[in-house]
Design an enzyme around this catalytic site. Sequence first.
Site, short mmCIF file in Angstrom:
data_model
loop_
_atom_site.label_atom_id
_atom_site.label_comp_id
_atom_site.label_asym_id
_atom_site.label_seq_id
_atom_site.Cartn_x
_atom_site.Cartn_y
_atom_site.Cartn_z
CB CYS A 161 -19.29 15.42 6.46
SG CYS A 161 -17.62 15.69 7.02
CD GLU B 295 -16.84 15.79 3.00
OE1 GLU B 295 -17.85 15.04 2.95
OE2 GLU B 295 -16.62 16.55 3.94
CD GLU C 68 -25.25 14.02 5.38
OE1 GLU C 68 -25.49 14.73 4.38
OE2 GLU C 68 -24.10 13.88 5.84
CE LYS D 259 -21.97 30.55 -1.64
NZ LYS D 259 -22.80 30.48 -0.39
P1 NAI Z 1 -25.84 23.17 0.55
O1 NAI Z 1 -25.14 22.14 -0.23
O2 NAI Z 1 -26.98 23.89 -0.11
O3 NAI Z 1 -24.80 24.31 1.00
C1 NAI Z 1 -23.38 24.14 1.01
C2 NAI Z 1 -22.72 25.28 0.23
O4 NAI Z 1 -23.04 25.15 -1.15
C3 NAI Z 1 -23.20 26.68 0.63
O5 NAI Z 1 -22.11 27.58 0.56
C4 NAI Z 1 -24.20 27.00 -0.46
O6 NAI Z 1 -24.40 28.38 -0.66
C5 NAI Z 1 -23.56 26.36 -1.66
N1 NAI Z 1 -24.47 26.04 -2.76
C6 NAI Z 1 -25.74 25.58 -2.68
N2 NAI Z 1 -26.24 25.37 -3.90
C7 NAI Z 1 -25.27 25.70 -4.79
C8 NAI Z 1 -25.20 25.70 -6.20
N3 NAI Z 1 -26.22 25.33 -6.96
N4 NAI Z 1 -24.05 26.10 -6.80
C9 NAI Z 1 -23.01 26.47 -6.04
N5 NAI Z 1 -23.02 26.50 -4.70
C10 NAI Z 1 -24.14 26.12 -4.07
O7 NAI Z 1 -26.30 22.51 1.91
P2 NAI Z 1 -27.52 22.89 2.88
O8 NAI Z 1 -28.76 23.14 2.10
O9 NAI Z 1 -27.04 23.98 3.77
O10 NAI Z 1 -27.70 21.54 3.72
C11 NAI Z 1 -28.58 20.53 3.27
C12 NAI Z 1 -28.05 19.16 3.59
O11 NAI Z 1 -26.79 18.95 2.94
C13 NAI Z 1 -27.74 18.91 5.06
O12 NAI Z 1 -28.88 18.58 5.77
C14 NAI Z 1 -26.74 17.77 4.95
O13 NAI Z 1 -27.43 16.57 4.77
C15 NAI Z 1 -25.96 18.12 3.70
N6 NAI Z 1 -24.70 18.84 4.02
C16 NAI Z 1 -23.53 18.15 4.09
C17 NAI Z 1 -22.38 18.80 4.47
C18 NAI Z 1 -21.08 18.08 4.58
O14 NAI Z 1 -20.29 18.39 5.47
N7 NAI Z 1 -20.76 17.17 3.69
C19 NAI Z 1 -22.36 20.23 4.81
C20 NAI Z 1 -23.64 20.88 4.65
C21 NAI Z 1 -24.75 20.18 4.28
#
Ligand code: NAI
Length: 494
Positions: A294, A260, A390, A185
């Site tokens: 990250c 992660e 972050e 996904k």
């Molecule tokens: P997010 O965590 O919502 O999105 C990442 C992935 O998780 C996407 O594929 C999304 O569709 C999926 N996802 C979201 N909610 C889910 C759920 N309840 N169940 C299953 N899958 C789910 O991240 P977002 O909103 O794009 O970014 C917000 C913040 O998160 C950023 O500002 C940053 O601080 C952090 N982040 C950290 C990352 C890293 O590399 N560790 C990558 C992306 C975001």
Amino acid sequence: MTPSTGGGGAARTARHYIGGRFTDSHDGATFTVTNPSNRQPAGIAARGRDKDVAAAVAAATTAFEAGDWARAPASQRRSALFRVADAIEKRAADLAAIQALEMGEPIGEAAEAMVARSAWNFRFFAEEQELAANQSYNLDDRLITYTLTHPAGVFGLITPWNGPVMLSTWKIAPCIAYGNSAVHKPSELAPLSIAMLAEILDGAGVPPGVYNAVHGFGPEAGAALVEHPGIAGVSFTGSPRAAQDISRRTAGTSKRVSLELGGKSATIIFDDAPLDEAVREAAAAIFSNTGQSCVAGSRILVQQSIYHEFLARFEACAERWRVGDPFDPDTVIGPVVSEAQYERVKAYIELAGTEGTILFGGVAPRDDGLFIDPTAIIDIDPGARVCQEEIFGPVAVILPFADAADALAIANDSSYGLAGYIWTGSQSTAHSVALQLEAGMIWINSGFARDLRQPFGGVKGSGEGREGANHSRAFFSETRFVSFPVGRFDEAGL
Ligand code: NAI
Ligand code: MG
């Protein structure tokens, strides 16, 4: 929807890839993908929900049980994965362009490195799965034991938008290399590049159902995948908020979960550091990928005696981080990924302006895209929100410290613990700080550099589990042990 073939150019449509076929959602639902450089539509993607996820898990399960991939000779899997790597390299320009379009990563050096690393992910795990050894022990010449590893089944892979192809291949490659099937996904903010990746896997002859992609939103397709009883586990990279939801949905099941979650990593610069390099790499650590990384070095800790010199040099260096059109090869910083991310980063910068001083940067309103200039914040308490949370944008906080103990106290005052960067001319300072720094990955006198054999991941709130070589192998495999006595069991004294 028209088929998502790039035809040498950028694919503008992301359809699901299920059982070796590109398909629309069961109800035909779609969503628009936005170009962050101009806020205009960049493409369209299928909006998957539980039925689409169920179809993908069914296809993955059929592929797994048929065994043509799971039980294929390791050399056969290696050949297929090498073809994937070759194809990624062949389509490097297309992959870079589609990422520039949908998430704003500038084409150019960084994009080339991203594609190279994506190909390397496949080559690395293709070889790792063939060469990896099981363990055997001899217990006092009385008992011989050995381990066996097997593919574990179907995995849910949930990936973010900040390096869509690189971060996805970092999970897809080990998942399928070790013989499993995958239901991926991808992020709803960057589905087009993953549709292109699906074409690449398809064209390289990865058998139908071994890799599947379902596009859509986290709470819909993501949650349905996590909850599906047919998956053995979930490998996730993204926000702590989504991770908590995933943990809740998998609690009480036997699913394994790898998380992660990013960080608030410190770059620690001592007064005996090679300063030119330290300044350059401190800037790269926070401004690369528009700070949406990250392992971003978002807190820069500088020894008091060189603090003012550092500020002057850092500001001069930041001028070279040119913000602009990601399709201009001279651009090093593109827009942030989305309107939500733009508002988030802007709010943090506004907050920083009240809690501290903005040394340079800030958000200049513009009516084209979601551009934010490299920003540095000083005169701020290490406990302030912008020093603790972050931000995921090109925003550095710069904090002075007195000595190593002080630097460690500031650096370790964080709920996160992903990465750390230490700059010093002293070996003993470097290693004693590394020993005490609460971070999963530490670079001494170096910017971010990977060795795929080493564990990737963080301590504290930065996640759970590690990725890389035998860590990914352990996650994506079932391990068993077999034991037998050297002589007669009743004479072995066991
Ligand atoms: P997010 O965590 O919502 O999105 C990442 C992935 O998780 C996407 O594929 C999304 O569709 C999926 N996802 C979201 N909610 C889910 C759920 N309840 N169940 C299953 N899958 C789910 O991240 P977002 O909103 O794009 O970014 C917000 C913040 O998160 C950023 O500002 C940053 O601080 C952090 N982040 C950290 C990352 C890293 O590399 N560790 C990558 C992306 C975001
Ligand atoms: Mg977008």
